[in-house]
Scaffold this active site. Structure first.
Site, short mmCIF file in Angstrom:
data_model
loop_
_atom_site.label_atom_id
_atom_site.label_comp_id
_atom_site.label_asym_id
_atom_site.label_seq_id
_atom_site.Cartn_x
_atom_site.Cartn_y
_atom_site.Cartn_z
N HIS A 1 -3.91 6.77 2.04
CA HIS A 1 -4.25 5.46 1.49
C HIS A 1 -5.61 5.05 2.06
O HIS A 1 -5.91 5.30 3.23
CB HIS A 1 -3.18 4.44 1.88
CG HIS A 1 -3.56 3.05 1.50
ND1 HIS A 1 -3.69 2.68 0.19
CD2 HIS A 1 -3.90 1.97 2.24
CE1 HIS A 1 -4.07 1.43 0.15
NE2 HIS A 1 -4.21 0.97 1.37
N CYS B 1 0.81 -1.23 0.00
CA CYS B 1 0.00 0.00 0.00
C CYS B 1 0.85 1.27 0.00
O CYS B 1 0.36 2.34 -0.34
CB CYS B 1 -0.96 -0.01 1.19
SG CYS B 1 -2.08 -1.40 1.11
N ASN C 1 -10.02 -1.00 -0.98
CA ASN C 1 -8.59 -0.78 -0.89
C ASN C 1 -7.92 -1.30 -2.17
O ASN C 1 -7.92 -2.50 -2.42
CB ASN C 1 -8.07 -1.54 0.35
CG ASN C 1 -6.58 -1.40 0.56
OD1 ASN C 1 -5.86 -0.94 -0.31
ND2 ASN C 1 -6.12 -1.83 1.74
C1 COA Z 1 -10.54 -6.00 8.88
C2 COA Z 1 -11.40 -5.02 9.65
C3 COA Z 1 -12.35 -4.32 8.73
C4 COA Z 1 -12.22 -5.82 10.69
O1 COA Z 1 -13.02 -4.91 11.41
P1 COA Z 1 -13.04 -4.97 13.01
O2 COA Z 1 -14.07 -4.03 13.45
O3 COA Z 1 -11.63 -4.76 13.46
O4 COA Z 1 -13.52 -6.40 13.27
P2 COA Z 1 -12.75 -7.53 14.09
O5 COA Z 1 -11.52 -7.95 13.36
O6 COA Z 1 -12.62 -7.05 15.49
O7 COA Z 1 -13.82 -8.66 14.00
C5 COA Z 1 -15.08 -8.55 14.62
C6 COA Z 1 -15.90 -9.73 14.17
O8 COA Z 1 -16.33 -9.51 12.82
C7 COA Z 1 -16.04 -10.67 12.06
N1 COA Z 1 -15.83 -10.31 10.67
C8 COA Z 1 -14.66 -10.06 10.02
N2 COA Z 1 -14.93 -9.80 8.74
C9 COA Z 1 -16.25 -9.87 8.57
C10 COA Z 1 -17.10 -9.72 7.46
N3 COA Z 1 -16.64 -9.41 6.25
N4 COA Z 1 -18.43 -9.86 7.66
C11 COA Z 1 -18.92 -10.14 8.87
N5 COA Z 1 -18.17 -10.33 9.95
C12 COA Z 1 -16.84 -10.19 9.80
C13 COA Z 1 -14.84 -11.27 12.72
O9 COA Z 1 -14.73 -12.64 12.39
C14 COA Z 1 -15.14 -11.05 14.18
O10 COA Z 1 -16.00 -12.05 14.62
P3 COA Z 1 -15.84 -12.68 16.09
O11 COA Z 1 -16.06 -11.53 17.01
O12 COA Z 1 -16.92 -13.71 16.11
O13 COA Z 1 -14.46 -13.24 16.14
C15 COA Z 1 -10.51 -3.98 10.39
O14 COA Z 1 -9.83 -4.61 11.44
C16 COA Z 1 -9.54 -3.29 9.53
O15 COA Z 1 -9.92 -2.50 8.69
N6 COA Z 1 -8.23 -3.50 9.76
C17 COA Z 1 -7.16 -2.81 9.11
C18 COA Z 1 -7.25 -2.86 7.62
C19 COA Z 1 -6.03 -2.32 7.00
O16 COA Z 1 -5.54 -1.31 7.40
N7 COA Z 1 -5.53 -3.05 6.05
C20 COA Z 1 -4.36 -2.90 5.39
C21 COA Z 1 -3.64 -1.68 5.33
S1 COA Z 1 -3.29 -1.58 3.70
#
Ligand code: COA
Length: 331
Positions: free
Chosen positions: A258, A113, A288
């Site tokens: 980004h 990224c 993204n």
């Molecule tokens: C990935 C992301 C969207 C997940 O959102 P979050 O609010 O952090 O969610 P969590 O990881 O805490 O997960 C919460 C729950 O949602 C679930 N979940 C994850 N993806 C899901 C989806 N697409 N649909 C439904 N539920 C989902 C998880 O399994 C978890 O379930 P659990 O509580 O039963 O274990 C977030 O962490 C994120 O954006 N991270 C950084 C992304 C990033 O910067 N990427 C790269 C940089 S380039």
């Protein structure tokens, strides 16, 4: 010493629109969850036959047209991408061939990224010293073909999109325009927090039928961990650049971060003490798009009149590696 200005900027996105509802067919997720947790409504994914260099070519053609230049004006190509059309050579060589400019040097940058800001920094050094006058810098990605479209991969699959952005960078003797300062960072301590492990170059052989049955062939991320680092690193690296240039955040017209998650962008705005109208966001349309994100944002912001000649921009990225970077640009 020369300054590096953007003579033209262009972007291209595949025509196929993939809405959040599409994922509901394959995995346990919902449009509501995706929008609430990421801000994404839809993204663009390639169809069979589209290539990374093909997306890059279309973005480059628009950038050249806006710069009123021809491929023959390009002295050097920097191709920022996690991928190529094949395992090797890099996508920059395929793009160069498509542009019909044999002999022009081409270099791939693989910084996920952060690829575009790293690429801009490299281009800026070549232009400042006078080694090259006009550089094509591309960010182009196809992520959609490598995602796990089951519930197991739902945290990654819904986030990523395909696309390309291209900048024609050229030398200017105007000291009031162009790239002012860039700051680059990486910390491999966190390499496994967001990575693609297999096929592995060190595995004998690199891929086996057994490997294909596991989830280790798909990209993996510890989402919350990455999130926490991102919301710290973005404001930190923007402030680092501002301090180096003796500028303040109030003087910045537009922050172009980004696009990884709308909640990350909102947290960054809050930590910088600015409102969201000073931050560019198009994640709802494209998700993204890795190294393509920042040039796509720049191209759209110019079209929308949000970037004009003289605008002060803060570009910032964070991604796998971890890598993070910023550039201040007077457009
Ligand atoms: C990935 C992301 C969207 C997940 O959102 P979050 O609010 O952090 O969610 P969590 O990881 O805490 O997960 C919460 C729950 O949602 C679930 N979940 C994850 N993806 C899901 C989806 N697409 N649909 C439904 N539920 C989902 C998880 O399994 C978890 O379930 P659990 O509580 O039963 O274990 C977030 O962490 C994120 O954006 N991270 C950084 C992304 C990033 O910067 N990427 C790269 C940089 S380039």
């Amino acid at each position: 010493m020369n300054r590096t200005i953007f003579a033209g900027i262009g972007h291209y996105l595949p025509e196929r629109i993939v809405k959040n509802q599409y994922f509901e067919k394959f995995m346990d997720t919902s449009d509501e969850w995706i929008q609430e947790r990421t801000g994404i409504k839809e993204r663009r994914w390639v169809d069979e036959g589209e290539t990374v260099s093909g997306l890059a070519l279309k973005a480059t053609e628009l950038a050249l047209q806006r710069a009123q230049m021809k491929p023959q004006d390009i002295d050097f190509i920097i191709f920022a991408s996690m991928e190529s059309d094949v395992v090797f050579p890099g996508g920059g060589c395929f793009l160069q061939h498509k542009l019909g400019i044999p002999g022009v040097p081409s270099m791939d940058i693989r910084n996920q990224c952060s690829g575009f800001v790293y690429g801009l920094t490299v281009a800026d050094q070549f232009i400042r010293t006078g080694m090259y006058k006009t550089i094509l810098l591309v960010g182009a990605e196809i992520q959609s073909t490598g995602l796990d479209l089951t519930t197991r991969g739902r945290d990654m699959a819904v986030l990523f999109g395909d696309g390309a952005g291209a900048a024609i960078l050229t030398a200017s003797d105007n000291p009031n325009r162009g790239v002012i300062v860039s700051k680059l960072h990486a910390d491999g301590t966190y390499a496994k927090k967001l990575w693609g492990e297999w096929p592995s170059i060190t595995h004998h052989p690199r891929i086996t039928p057994e490997m294909l049955k596991t989830d280790r062939i798909f990209p993996k991320m510890e989402g919350r961990y990455v999130f926490k680092h991102a919301v710290t690193r973005f404001p930190e690296v923007i402030r680092e650049a501002l301090d180096a240039a003796n500028l303040t955040i109030d003087e910045v017209d537009l922050v172009v971060p980004h696009q990884a998650n709308l909640r990350i962008t909102e947290a960054v705005a809050q930590r910088l003490g600015i409102t969201m109208d000073k931050v560019y966001s198009n994640i709802h349309k494209y998700g993204n798009t890795t190294a393509a994100t920042i040039p796509i944002c720049l191209s759209e912001a110019v079209e929308e009149g949000r970037i004009k000649e003289g605008s002060l921009l803060a570009l910032a990225s964070f991604g796998s590696g971890f890598t993070w970077a910023s550039s201040l640009v007077r457009w």
